[in-house]
Design a protein around this motif. Structure first.
Motif, PDB file in Angstrom:
ATOM      1  N   ALA A 193      -0.387 -39.267   4.882  1.00  0.00           N
ATOM      2  CA  ALA A 193       0.215 -39.040   3.562  1.00  0.00           C
ATOM      3  C   ALA A 193      -0.606 -39.706   2.466  1.00  0.00           C
ATOM      4  N   GLY A 194      -0.979 -40.953   2.675  1.00  0.00           N
ATOM      5  CA  GLY A 194      -1.793 -41.648   1.680  1.00  0.00           C
ATOM      6  C   GLY A 194      -3.149 -41.005   1.494  1.00  0.00           C
ATOM      7  N   LEU A 244       1.505 -41.209  10.248  1.00  0.00           N
ATOM      8  CA  LEU A 244       2.097 -40.353   9.210  1.00  0.00           C
ATOM      9  C   LEU A 244       1.869 -40.956   7.828  1.00  0.00           C
ATOM     10  N   TRP A 245       2.061 -42.274   7.724  1.00  0.00           N
ATOM     11  CA  TRP A 245       1.845 -42.970   6.467  1.00  0.00           C
ATOM     12  C   TRP A 245       0.386 -42.857   6.030  1.00  0.00           C
ATOM     13  N   LEU A 246      -0.524 -43.013   6.988  1.00  0.00           N
ATOM     14  CA  LEU A 246      -1.952 -42.907   6.670  1.00  0.00           C
ATOM     15  C   LEU A 246      -2.325 -41.506   6.205  1.00  0.00           C
ATOM     16  N   ALA A 273       4.473 -43.501  13.237  1.00  0.00           N
ATOM     17  CA  ALA A 273       4.892 -43.696  11.848  1.00  0.00           C
ATOM     18  C   ALA A 273       3.718 -44.181  10.989  1.00  0.00           C
ATOM     19  N   ALA A 274       2.907 -45.071  11.544  1.00  0.00           N
ATOM     20  CA  ALA A 274       1.731 -45.559  10.803  1.00  0.00           C
ATOM     21  C   ALA A 274       0.753 -44.419  10.541  1.00  0.00           C
ATOM     22  N   PHE A 304      -6.842 -50.294   6.342  1.00  0.00           N
ATOM     23  CA  PHE A 304      -6.071 -50.108   7.575  1.00  0.00           C
ATOM     24  C   PHE A 304      -6.969 -50.300   8.789  1.00  0.00           C
TER      25      PHE A 304
END
Length: 106
Positions: A72-73, A68-70, A65-66, A89
């Protein structure tokens, strides 16, 4: 509807930061697994709950999940902002790895 599509080229800075993030994430997972096998408890409440519910798969779920978030950002931010985002991060992840290494080996 609309499609958000933006071509992202990886800069040299981004490549270095992604390498650092991926390496430190693997180290974090390995050190966490070692710590758990030695009887240490997970310090992150969310990860601890997922570990309790799903075992090691819960840890991998959080890391996935982390990532995916990275991604996306990194995809939507400007080159400069993406570098800052990745660097923050990376700093947190390297700090966690350093803390865990000292706890386990130091």
């Amino acid at each position: 509807m609309f499609t958000l599509r933006r071509e992202r080229r990886i800069t040299r800075t981004h490549a270095v930061l992604w390498t650092l993030i991926l390496t430190s994430t693997v180290a974090d997972v390995l050190l966490t697994m070692v710590g758990l096998s030695l009887g240490y408890r997970e310090g992150n409440a969310v990860v601890a709950a997922l570990l309790g519910e799903f075992g090691a798969a819960g840890l991998w779920l959080v890391k996935f999940a982390a990532m995916l978030w990275l991604v996306a950002g990194w995809t939507v931010l400007s080159d400069r902002d993406a570098a800052v985002f990745l660097a923050l991060f990376a700093a947190v992840t390297v700090g966690v790895v350093a803390y865990n290494a000292v706890l386990l080996f130091g």
